[in-house]
Design an enzyme around this catalytic site. Structure first.
Site, PDB file in Angstrom:
ATOM      1  CG  HIS A   1      -0.296  -0.270   2.514  1.00 55.76           C
ATOM      2  ND1 HIS A   1       0.595   0.630   3.063  1.00 55.76           N
ATOM      3  CD2 HIS A   1      -0.351  -1.306   3.394  1.00 55.76           C
ATOM      4  CE1 HIS A   1       1.018   0.181   4.225  1.00 55.76           C
ATOM      5  NE2 HIS A   1       0.475  -1.005   4.453  1.00 55.76           N
TER       6      HIS A   1
ATOM      7  CD  GLN B   1       9.036  -4.157  11.990  1.00 55.59           C
ATOM      8  OE1 GLN B   1       8.491  -5.245  12.155  1.00 55.59           O
ATOM      9  NE2 GLN B   1       8.810  -3.416  10.928  1.00 55.59           N
TER      10      GLN B   1
ATOM     11  N   GLY C   1       1.799   3.180   2.256  1.00 57.17           N
ATOM     12  CA  GLY C   1       2.789   3.224   3.347  1.00 57.17           C
ATOM     13  C   GLY C   1       4.092   2.580   2.891  1.00 57.17           C
ATOM     14  CG  HIS C   2       4.164  -1.644   2.137  1.00 56.58           C
ATOM     15  ND1 HIS C   2       2.885  -2.132   1.959  1.00 56.58           N
ATOM     16  CD2 HIS C   2       4.628  -2.230   3.257  1.00 56.58           C
ATOM     17  CE1 HIS C   2       2.602  -2.978   2.935  1.00 56.58           C
ATOM     18  NE2 HIS C   2       3.641  -3.059   3.740  1.00 56.58           N
TER      19      HIS C   2
ATOM     20  CB  SER D   1      -2.439  -1.495   8.539  1.00 59.44           C
ATOM     21  OG  SER D   1      -2.325  -2.862   8.864  1.00 59.44           O
ATOM     22  CB  SER D   2      -1.154  -5.540   5.017  1.00 61.15           C
ATOM     23  OG  SER D   2      -0.002  -4.941   4.475  1.00 61.15           O
TER      24      SER D   2
ATOM     25  CE  LYS E   1       0.000   0.404  11.359  1.00 67.06           C
ATOM     26  NZ  LYS E   1       0.446  -0.900  10.935  1.00 67.06           N
ATOM     27  CG  ASP E   2       5.039  -1.806  12.041  1.00 65.77           C
ATOM     28  OD1 ASP E   2       4.274  -2.581  12.616  1.00 65.77           O
ATOM     29  OD2 ASP E   2       4.825  -1.389  10.880  1.00 65.77           O
TER      30      ASP E   2
HETATM   31  P1  AMP Z   1       4.662  -4.814   6.737  1.00 61.75           P
HETATM   32  O1  AMP Z   1       4.486  -5.270   5.328  1.00 61.75           O
HETATM   33  O2  AMP Z   1       3.394  -4.522   7.436  1.00 61.75           O
HETATM   34  O3  AMP Z   1       5.605  -5.709   7.512  1.00 61.75           O
HETATM   35  O4  AMP Z   1       5.392  -3.410   6.645  1.00 61.75           O
HETATM   36  C1  AMP Z   1       6.591  -3.255   5.951  1.00 61.75           C
HETATM   37  C2  AMP Z   1       7.172  -1.904   6.276  1.00 61.75           C
HETATM   38  O5  AMP Z   1       6.251  -0.887   5.883  1.00 61.75           O
HETATM   39  C3  AMP Z   1       7.439  -1.709   7.765  1.00 61.75           C
HETATM   40  O6  AMP Z   1       8.663  -1.015   7.944  1.00 61.75           O
HETATM   41  C4  AMP Z   1       6.263  -0.881   8.194  1.00 61.75           C
HETATM   42  O7  AMP Z   1       6.527  -0.076   9.328  1.00 61.75           O
HETATM   43  C5  AMP Z   1       6.037  -0.023   6.976  1.00 61.75           C
HETATM   44  N1  AMP Z   1       4.669   0.498   6.983  1.00 61.75           N
HETATM   45  C6  AMP Z   1       3.522  -0.214   7.098  1.00 61.75           C
HETATM   46  N2  AMP Z   1       2.458   0.608   7.119  1.00 61.75           N
HETATM   47  C7  AMP Z   1       2.938   1.865   7.033  1.00 61.75           C
HETATM   48  C8  AMP Z   1       2.339   3.175   7.013  1.00 61.75           C
HETATM   49  N3  AMP Z   1       1.031   3.344   7.105  1.00 61.75           N
HETATM   50  N4  AMP Z   1       3.154   4.246   6.911  1.00 61.75           N
HETATM   51  C9  AMP Z   1       4.497   4.095   6.829  1.00 61.75           C
HETATM   52  N5  AMP Z   1       5.124   2.892   6.835  1.00 61.75           N
HETATM   53  C10 AMP Z   1       4.368   1.798   6.940  1.00 61.75           C
END
Ligand code: AMP
Length: 284
Positions: free
Chosen positions: A34, A153, A36-37, A185-186, A149-150
């Site tokens: 999305h 982490q 965010g990624h 978020s996914s 967002k994380d």
């Molecule tokens: P994930 O696929 O959920 O493991 O996320 C992969 C990366 O994308 C992680 O570093 C997350 O923190 C980041 N991420 C996920 N959602 C967002 C968001 N809404 N805004 C910024 N970064 C994000």
């Protein structure tokens, strides 16, 4: 964009780029890409000559009863979005290639991982640190991009790099939100329309907390109580934790001061959502 599925493939392609003097930026994801990624990819694009993204739903970071099996997967769409954003290499390993039979080595950070999500998801950050270490070994990036967002982490990965001497700079990227404030978020796609409407409570609770702190409230419990009360007004929302902590150590605060993080996890139906905001309380 070249897609690589094997460890050997990503290792040799990354080495080729590094040997050509290119700075590699790595964006690790679990897919269901999305905006965010994509904001991480754009930042990496600006700062590095080469961008490597990975899509891997990492079983080691899901606990029993969590949503590993149902986590959204759509590799074709993910690849198209990452290609459009200018990713050079896409790494999409299989589970057996990352965790071959008899796999028995894990990486664990033991201080920052104790609070917030770490407390509620035992083993989660061990799984995260392990997979990120493996990706760093295979790709050899100069920088790696993580979303705020994380936040926990990202801090844990930064600490891991310092403690284990990974020569990787960890870049933290701001949270991308929907117009009503919901953090992308996914997992948002699991929400029914009614649940989606109520999911705005995380952001509203954070905004309330920041308003109170800006007005001078320094009692963390009072801020938390206010947030909890607001969330309870949403019938489908159940708070898992609400915390006001140091943005450096993630230790909970009783008196609010310095650089703080207000963080929370809320269940909306079966879906667990997290969000946070940083704030700097300056001395008068
Ligand atoms: P994930 O696929 O959920 O493991 O996320 C992969 C990366 O994308 C992680 O570093 C997350 O923190 C980041 N991420 C996920 N959602 C967002 C968001 N809404 N805004 C910024 N970064 C994000």
């Amino acid at each position: 964009m070249k897609t690589l599925k094997t460890n050997q493939g990503i290792r040799s392609e990354s080495a080729r780029l590094r040997n050509a003097g290119k700075r590699i930026g790595l964006v690790p994801t679990m897919g269901a890409i999305h905006q965010g990624h994509l904001s991480l990819v754009r930042r990496a694009r600006r700062e590095c000559e080469c961008v490597v993204a990975s899509v891997f739903v990492n079983p080691a970071q899901f606990g029993p009863g969590e949503d590993y099996r149902t986590y959204p997967r759509n590799m074709r769409r993910d690849a198209a979005l990452l290609r459009q954003e200018g990713v050079d290499l896409l790494f999409t390993p299989s589970v057996p290639s990352m965790y071959p039979s008899g796999y028995s080595t894990f990486v664990e950070e033991t201080a920052l991982s104790r609070n917030l999500c770490g407390w509620h998801r035992p083993g989660h950050f061990r799984g995260v640190c392990t997979i990120v270490s493996k990706l760093f070994q295979l790709v050899g990036p100069e920088r790696a991009y993580f979303g705020k967002k994380d936040y926990q982490q990202a801090l844990i990965i930064r600490r891991m790099c310092r403690d284990l001497n990974f020569p990787v700079r960890i870049v933290l990227v701001p949270i991308v939100r929907e117009p009503d404030g919901l953090a992308l978020s996914s997992r948002n796609r699991f929400l029914s329309p009614r649940q989606r409407n109520q999911a705005v409570c995380l952001h509203r609770a954070l905004e309330l907390a920041l308003r109170q702190i800006r007005r001078g409230e320094r009692n963390a419990q009072k801020v938390i109580k206010g947030m909890e009360k607001l969330i309870r007004e949403y019938s489908l929302a159940r708070p898992e934790y609400i915390c006001v902590c140091s943005a450096h150590t993630l230790e909970p605060l009783t008196v609010i001061r310095g650089r703080i993080l207000v963080a929370l996890a809320v269940r909306i139906g079966k879906t667990r959502l997290i969000d946070n905001k940083e704030y700097h309380v300056r001395k008068k």
